[in-house]
Design an enzyme around this catalytic site. Structure first.
Site, mmCIF file in Angstrom:
data_model
loop_
_atom_site.group_PDB
_atom_site.id
_atom_site.type_symbol
_atom_site.label_atom_id
_atom_site.label_comp_id
_atom_site.label_asym_id
_atom_site.label_seq_id
_atom_site.Cartn_x
_atom_site.Cartn_y
_atom_site.Cartn_z
ATOM 1 N N TYR A 62 0.703 -1.164 0.052
ATOM 2 C CA TYR A 62 0.049 0.127 -0.023
ATOM 3 C C TYR A 62 0.971 1.209 -0.029
ATOM 4 C CZ TYR A 62 -3.272 3.679 2.077
ATOM 5 O OH TYR A 62 -4.202 4.662 2.228
ATOM 6 N N SER A 70 0.284 -8.358 -1.697
ATOM 7 C CA SER A 70 0.007 -7.506 -2.808
ATOM 8 C C SER A 70 0.026 -8.542 -4.102
ATOM 9 C CB SER A 70 1.137 -6.444 -3.164
ATOM 10 O OG SER A 70 0.855 -5.639 -4.080
ATOM 11 N N SER A 121 6.295 3.605 13.216
ATOM 12 C CA SER A 121 4.858 3.978 13.392
ATOM 13 C C SER A 121 4.574 4.564 14.646
ATOM 14 C CB SER A 121 3.884 2.401 13.597
ATOM 15 O OG SER A 121 2.557 2.529 14.232
ATOM 16 N N TYR A 171 3.237 -6.997 16.955
ATOM 17 C CA TYR A 171 3.386 -5.899 15.802
ATOM 18 C C TYR A 171 4.096 -4.735 16.242
ATOM 19 C CZ TYR A 171 2.788 -2.314 12.256
ATOM 20 O OH TYR A 171 2.879 -1.378 11.597
ATOM 21 N N LYS A 216 8.152 -2.889 15.886
ATOM 22 C CA LYS A 216 8.572 -1.630 15.411
ATOM 23 C C LYS A 216 9.693 -1.101 16.286
ATOM 24 C CE LYS A 216 6.359 -1.556 11.592
ATOM 25 N NZ LYS A 216 7.025 -1.588 10.408
ATOM 26 N N PHE A 256 1.586 8.076 11.174
ATOM 27 C CA PHE A 256 0.235 8.112 12.097
ATOM 28 C C PHE A 256 -0.600 7.299 11.202
ATOM 29 C CE2 PHE A 256 0.868 10.448 15.711
ATOM 30 C CZ PHE A 256 2.370 10.550 15.751
ATOM 31 N N LEU A 305 -9.906 1.314 10.030
ATOM 32 C CA LEU A 305 -11.123 1.759 9.912
ATOM 33 C C LEU A 305 -11.551 2.167 8.371
ATOM 34 C CD1 LEU A 305 -13.705 3.555 11.027
ATOM 35 C CD2 LEU A 305 -12.359 5.455 11.277
HETATM 36 P P1 NAD Z 1 1.523 -3.508 2.867
HETATM 37 O O1 NAD Z 1 1.214 -5.115 3.542
HETATM 38 O O2 NAD Z 1 0.489 -3.143 2.109
HETATM 39 O O3 NAD Z 1 2.951 -3.816 2.371
HETATM 40 C C1 NAD Z 1 4.038 -4.325 2.836
HETATM 41 C C2 NAD Z 1 4.398 -5.230 1.490
HETATM 42 O O4 NAD Z 1 5.802 -5.919 1.994
HETATM 43 C C3 NAD Z 1 3.591 -6.094 0.861
HETATM 44 O O5 NAD Z 1 3.653 -5.764 -0.561
HETATM 45 C C4 NAD Z 1 4.317 -7.456 0.911
HETATM 46 O O6 NAD Z 1 3.889 -8.342 -0.030
HETATM 47 C C5 NAD Z 1 5.624 -7.248 1.437
HETATM 48 N N1 NAD Z 1 6.401 -8.187 2.253
HETATM 49 C C6 NAD Z 1 6.149 -8.665 3.368
HETATM 50 N N2 NAD Z 1 7.023 -9.591 3.979
HETATM 51 C C7 NAD Z 1 7.837 -9.653 2.995
HETATM 52 C C8 NAD Z 1 9.140 -10.254 2.873
HETATM 53 N N3 NAD Z 1 9.722 -11.049 3.805
HETATM 54 N N4 NAD Z 1 9.757 -10.263 1.654
HETATM 55 C C9 NAD Z 1 9.266 -9.511 0.600
HETATM 56 N N5 NAD Z 1 8.256 -8.651 0.710
HETATM 57 C C10 NAD Z 1 7.380 -8.861 1.863
HETATM 58 O O7 NAD Z 1 1.853 -2.679 4.198
HETATM 59 P P2 NAD Z 1 1.732 -1.183 4.274
HETATM 60 O O8 NAD Z 1 0.296 -0.556 4.875
HETATM 61 O O9 NAD Z 1 2.316 -0.682 2.925
HETATM 62 O O10 NAD Z 1 3.069 -0.727 5.261
HETATM 63 C C11 NAD Z 1 4.103 -0.538 4.831
HETATM 64 C C12 NAD Z 1 5.157 -0.501 6.142
HETATM 65 O O11 NAD Z 1 4.622 0.613 6.814
HETATM 66 C C13 NAD Z 1 5.125 -1.593 7.095
HETATM 67 O O12 NAD Z 1 6.301 -1.877 7.559
HETATM 68 C C14 NAD Z 1 4.069 -1.307 8.337
HETATM 69 O O13 NAD Z 1 4.399 -1.958 9.493
HETATM 70 C C15 NAD Z 1 4.268 0.421 8.130
HETATM 71 N N6 NAD Z 1 3.078 1.164 8.901
HETATM 72 C C16 NAD Z 1 2.162 0.741 8.325
HETATM 73 C C17 NAD Z 1 1.057 1.444 8.725
HETATM 74 C C18 NAD Z 1 -0.222 1.211 8.003
HETATM 75 O O14 NAD Z 1 -1.533 1.997 8.761
HETATM 76 N N7 NAD Z 1 -0.380 1.035 6.828
HETATM 77 C C19 NAD Z 1 1.073 2.393 9.752
HETATM 78 C C20 NAD Z 1 2.447 2.417 10.280
HETATM 79 C C21 NAD Z 1 3.663 1.816 9.676
HETATM 80 C C1 WQD Z 2 -8.659 3.915 13.735
HETATM 81 C C2 WQD Z 2 -9.816 4.102 14.708
HETATM 82 C C3 WQD Z 2 -10.565 2.145 16.058
HETATM 83 C C4 WQD Z 2 -12.204 -0.125 12.724
HETATM 84 C C5 WQD Z 2 -3.633 0.628 13.852
HETATM 85 C C6 WQD Z 2 -2.219 0.020 14.463
HETATM 86 C C7 WQD Z 2 -1.235 0.797 14.398
HETATM 87 C C8 WQD Z 2 -1.064 1.539 12.804
HETATM 88 C C9 WQD Z 2 -2.497 1.787 12.229
HETATM 89 C C10 WQD Z 2 0.812 0.285 11.923
HETATM 90 C C11 WQD Z 2 -9.621 3.569 16.273
HETATM 91 C C12 WQD Z 2 -11.831 2.644 15.063
HETATM 92 C C13 WQD Z 2 -11.459 0.862 13.590
HETATM 93 C C14 WQD Z 2 -13.581 -0.317 12.789
HETATM 94 C C15 WQD Z 2 -13.725 1.351 14.580
HETATM 95 N N1 WQD Z 2 -0.416 0.532 11.947
HETATM 96 N N2 WQD Z 2 -12.332 1.545 14.463
HETATM 97 N N3 WQD Z 2 -14.171 0.409 13.857
HETATM 98 O O1 WQD Z 2 -6.010 1.384 15.761
HETATM 99 O O2 WQD Z 2 -5.378 3.636 15.109
HETATM 100 O O3 WQD Z 2 -3.709 1.715 14.367
HETATM 101 O O4 WQD Z 2 -3.256 0.807 12.356
HETATM 102 O O5 WQD Z 2 1.646 0.612 12.356
HETATM 103 O O6 WQD Z 2 -0.189 0.291 14.907
HETATM 104 O O7 WQD Z 2 -2.601 -0.226 15.716
HETATM 105 O O8 WQD Z 2 -6.086 2.418 13.317
HETATM 106 O O9 WQD Z 2 -7.702 2.115 11.331
HETATM 107 O O10 WQD Z 2 -7.408 0.376 13.120
HETATM 108 O O11 WQD Z 2 -8.461 2.582 13.858
HETATM 109 O O12 WQD Z 2 -14.443 2.130 15.176
HETATM 110 O O13 WQD Z 2 -13.907 -1.146 12.253
HETATM 111 O O14 WQD Z 2 -11.203 3.515 14.278
HETATM 112 O O15 WQD Z 2 -11.124 1.814 17.256
HETATM 113 O O16 WQD Z 2 -10.099 4.339 17.159
HETATM 114 P P1 WQD Z 2 -5.350 2.526 14.610
HETATM 115 P P2 WQD Z 2 -7.370 1.710 12.799
#
Ligand code: NAD
Ligand code: WQD
Length: 343
Positions: A14, A39, A128, A153, A157, A182, A204
């Site tokens: 993503y 993906s 994160s 998870y 981080k 965030f 969400l």
């Molecule tokens: P995502 O799952 O969409 O992307 C991660 C990608 O990594 C995927 O395409 C997956 O196929 C690939 N992948 C996973 N393990 C692998 C491996 N061992 N070898 C090769 N490829 C691998 O996730 P995202 O939402 O794009 O998140 C990207 C990064 O950002 C992650 O490290 C996630 O923890 C961090 N992050 C995401 C969020 C969020 O809310 N999406 C928030 C904070 C941090």
């Molecule tokens: C947002 C708000 C829920 C779903 C998580 C991970 C965090 C980060 C991002 C990677 C919250 C509420 C959600 C639903 C709801 N990822 N909610 N109904 O919880 O802030 O963070 O994702 O690092 O580590 O913990 O994100 O999108 O899950 O929730 O009411 O069906 O929406 O309770 O208040 P969150 P979220």
């Protein structure tokens, strides 16, 4: 003129896919390694379609050290690594902690060992805001204490940031910028790439868009008795394209030697908090839709409210989020609709 080659791990995911688009548009050559565990090849093709540029893609697992070593050997001109690859589902990490530690920590170790072996200095890491838990002071800045992780998870981080810090301080080769995201939401304006959750979404906004599309019966709001203006939990939602651009700036800062410390941390958010109800109301308003929802109990492990102090990123990186909540929620819906209709 090309600016040099960047390795993006998890570049089909993503946030990774949006970042690859921005890297290509800003003139970098890109090499992606992704095992497609979360993906598909379609996303790889669409990155090329959006950017009108080619990049090199390897479907490979970062845990396979010798295969990744071969890729590094073939590309001896990598300027830096943006490391996204990881598993990210909080609930699943509680069920399968070993898989999470193995993938998230193991992949990072392999990347760092290979950067050292191949003399690559610069790494941007996906951290994160989860490392702050429920902060004592809001908006939360980068000096706030790290709170005990609420899930394996989240712990990966925290551990990753420690590994990166120790590695950087052990060897003057390394520089690292850890970006604490965030809540990334929304999709590219083309609606060709966006978030593709596996199964029932935890987050969400994908749950909102899937409910609006009719894939889910109703959205459950987890808790309305929080100490917030309307009782629902508050987060700092950031458009994924703004977030992607922060990576380009962070990498550029290290390449041009503008970083002040070898290990730097930046909050990447908008600085604004929105409640769950505000998200729903805005989604309904900007997309002119109805949404079926009901209030249920709090979700275990959720923090009440968190939003970012982005002063450091604004000042040091010269980066600021530009896209507002309306744009985030319009683009999220456009992506959901376009993607579903294309299936
Ligand atoms: P995502 O799952 O969409 O992307 C991660 C990608 O990594 C995927 O395409 C997956 O196929 C690939 N992948 C996973 N393990 C692998 C491996 N061992 N070898 C090769 N490829 C691998 O996730 P995202 O939402 O794009 O998140 C990207 C990064 O950002 C992650 O490290 C996630 O923890 C961090 N992050 C995401 C969020 C969020 O809310 N999406 C928030 C904070 C941090
Ligand atoms: C947002 C708000 C829920 C779903 C998580 C991970 C965090 C980060 C991002 C990677 C919250 C509420 C959600 C639903 C709801 N990822 N909610 N109904 O919880 O802030 O963070 O994702 O690092 O580590 O913990 O994100 O999108 O899950 O929730 O009411 O069906 O929406 O309770 O208040 P969150 P979220």
């Amino acid at each position: 003129m090309a600016k040099g080659k960047i390795l993006v791990t998890g570049g089909a995911g993503y946030i990774g896919s949006h970042t690859v688009v921005e890297l290509l548009l800003s003139g970098y050559q890109v090499l992606v390694i992704d095992n497609l565990s979360n993906s598909t090849q379609l996303i790889v093709d669409r990155i090329k379609q959006i950017s009108g540029k080619e990049f090199i893609f390897y479907k490979e697992d970062l845990l396979n050290f010798s295969n990744i070593d071969k890729i590094f050997s073939l590309h001896n001109d990598i300027l830096g690594v943006i490391h996204f690859a990881a598993y990210k589902a909080v609930g699943e990490s509680v069920e399968k902690p070993l898989e999470y530690y193995e993938n998230n920590v193991g992949s990072l170790l392999n990347v760092l060992k290979l950067m050292k072996k191949h003399s690559i200095s610069n790494i941007v890491f996906s951290s994160s805001c989860t490392v702050y838990g429920q902060p004592d002071v809001l908006p939360v800045n980068e000096l706030a204490p790290i709170k005990p992780a609420l899930s394996p998870y989240g712990n990966t981080k925290q551990i990753a940031e420690e590994i990166l810090k120790d590695t950087v301080y052990s060897d003057s080769l390394f520089k690292c910028i850890s970006l604490r995201y965030f809540n990334p939401i929304g999709a590219h304006s083309s609606a060709l790439i966006g978030e593709l959750p596996n199964g029932v979404p935890d987050n969400l906004v994908p749950f909102v868009t899937q409910t609006a599309y009719g894939l889910r019966d109703e959205l459950k709001i987890f808790g309305s008795d929080y100490d917030t203006p309307d009782g629902t939990a508050v987060r700092d939602y950031i458009h994924v394209v703004d977030l992607a651009q922060a990576h380009i700036v962070a990498m550029g800062r290290m390449i041009s030697g503008k970083n002040k410390n070898m290990f730097e941390v930046f909050n990447i958010g908008t600085g604004n908090g929105f409640s769950v109800l505000e998200i729903i109301e805005t989604f309904i308003k900007v997309n002119n839709l109805d949404l079926n929802y009901k209030i249920v109990q709090r979700r275990e492990g959720d923090v009440e409210k968190v939003w970012a102090d982005t002063t450091l990123a604004n000042k040091e990186l010269g980066w600021k989020a530009k896209l507002n909540l309306d744009v985030m929620l319009e683009s999220a819906w456009k992506w959901e609709k376009t993607y579903r209709e294309s299936l």
